[in-house]
Design an enzyme around this catalytic site. Structure first.
Site: not given
Length: 468
Positions: A109, A199, A254, A272
């Site tokens: 992920c 950053y 995740h 997602n």
């Protein structure tokens, strides 16, 4: 005996499936009850993720918080007044985001979160919302050495992209399990996107509560940010609305990319990597500060140098040209960060369908198109692309016209107006046709009274059609 054995196996499988489905239904009922009891504003439903076994679900998670010390913290905001809602999927009517992908049961992920955000940052840097960009998450999975099992943190991922870049899918299409990094195409560095800098903003949770205004500032001024959060069992069943944790145990961490927010329902908007069949077509919203999963305690944003982005820019035709059937014309392009072979194509219906001019020509910036085809159209385009996989590519800025012989006033049609135009040109010193040969209707390469006679015979007396 074999038949009995097969029947036994089938019955056992059906019984097992029935048990799994019954358990899924019971869990869904509990989650829906918990949502109602706590007054949460989201809907739960069965998803492909909720149907997985516990072991398979665990493979969807791969974020490892704080394995790499952040190189820089930038908490001060720009001071710009931020809107009540913002969404890179529809910013002033333009969708800057790329398509939803599915990591399947590979714990990478972290790669999808980074690539999903970076693809938008590149489009923003070039001000090209429709730029064809599709970065290879599996390249990161393989070439970092992390694979599907080890997971990684966002700081380490972004630092890797800063130093080594990430190429397009065509350079490392890959498949599971991850293939050797040596399978990357030979022109990887010429086709890779590099982060100029990245950053980190961290807020420390209870000690220092999240500063949602800082995260909003990063999203508006730099593009989508990457975030990570703790996943609980109920998240597998998310369908729509503004998620917050209401039921179940923690399954791990995740990573996703965050593209906007809406203050009206206090929700962040996130992309997602569980496919478009999960959640709200692959997207989800999650409650600000009170989701109980730490999603707004840390955020990463990045910048890219537009001059370093590998791309092709078509320079000719640029639009508005009138190219005569049968002539030779120059197609031109710029590709400062590519070197190899390119494909040239053309369309006579403004990009709906494409025909090949040449399958492969050396990338030296130009190609002479010999014999423009007899397809009179005012909606022609030229497309230049990588000869191997078609990515990257670019179109001319606007359409041009292909003009048939005999069309002296360049309207792509032979009519009475052509007779008038030609009479004015031959006898009254009017401006010449837009392309001199375009008025040569009787194919003798001279514009004179014979052309007028030929055109009158063609239009009014059934004379032969110009063929030269």
């Amino acid at each position: 005996m074999k038949s009995k054995a097969l029947i036994s196996v089938l019955l056992i499988s059906l019984a097992f499936s029935a048990t799994v489905w019954a358990k899924t239904d019971q869990t869904l009922d509990r989650i829906r009850e918990a949502i109602k009891e706590k007054g949460a504003k989201w809907e739960a439903a069965e998803t492909w993720v909720s149907r997985l076994s516990p072991e398979e679900k665990q493979k969807l998670l791969g974020d490892r918080p704080r394995e790499y010390t952040p190189v820089e913290t930038m908490k001060p905001s720009s001071g710009v007044t931020l809107p009540d809602s913002f969404d890179w999927r529809s910013n002033e009517g333009i969708n800057w985001t790329t398509s939803i992908k599915n990591q399947t049961t590979c714990g990478n992920c972290w790669a999808y979160a980074s690539c999903g955000a970076l693809e938008v940052v590149v489009r923003l840097a070039l001000n090209e919302p429709e730029l064809n960009i599709d970065l290879s998450e599996l390249y990161l999975t393989s070439c970092t050495g992390r694979g599907c099992e080890l997971g990684w943190d966002q700081s380490s991922t972004l630092q890797f992209i800063k130093l080594r870049g990430v190429p397009d899918q065509g350079c490392f299409p890959g498949y599971l399990p991850p293939q050797p990094c040596s399978d990357t195409c030979a022109t990887k560095y010429l086709r890779s996107i590099f982060i100029e800098n990245w950053y980190y903003d961290g807020f420390g949770g209870i000690v220092e509560p999240p500063d949602v205004e800082v995260i909003k500032d990063r999203i508006v001024n730099y593009g989508p940010v990457t975030v990570h959060f703790e996943v609980f069992e109920d998240f597998d069943y998310y369908h729509s609305g503004v998620y917050e944790h209401v039921w179940g145990e923690s399954r791990g961490w995740h990573a996703v990319s965050m593209v906007g927010w809406n203050d009206q329902d206090s929700g962040w908007i996130c992309k997602n990597s569980w496919g478009s069949g999960w959640g709200d077509d692959g997207w989800f919203r999650i409650r600000m500060m009170r989701a109980r999963v730490h999603i707004d305690e840390e955020a990463w944003h990045m910048t890219v140098d537009p001059a370093s982005i590998p791309r092709i820019t078509v320079t000719a035709p640029g639009g508005g040209e009138n190219w005569l059937v049968g002539t030779s014309q120059s197609v031109g392009w710029l590709s400062p960060y590519l070197s190899g072979w390119l494909r040239v194509e053309y369309s006579t219906d403004n990009g709906s369908a494409w025909s090949t001019v040449i399958d492969s020509t050396f990338d030296d910036g130009s190609f002479t198109w010999v014999g423009i085809p007899n397809s009179p159209s005012k909606e022609c385009l030229v497309r230049i692309s990588d000869a191997g996989d078609g990515d990257p590519w670019d179109l001319g800025d606007s359409s041009f016209s292909i003009i048939p012989l005999g069309d002296v006033n360049c309207d792509a049609g032979l009519g009475l107006a052509d007779v008038v135009y030609l009479i004015n040109y031959v006898f009254k010193s009017a401006s010449e046709p837009c392309i001199p040969e375009a008025g040569n209707v009787n194919c003798d390469w001279m514009l004179d009274t014979a052309d007028i006679v030929f055109l009158i015979n063609y239009l009014f007396r059934g004379g032969p059609e110009p063929e030269c």
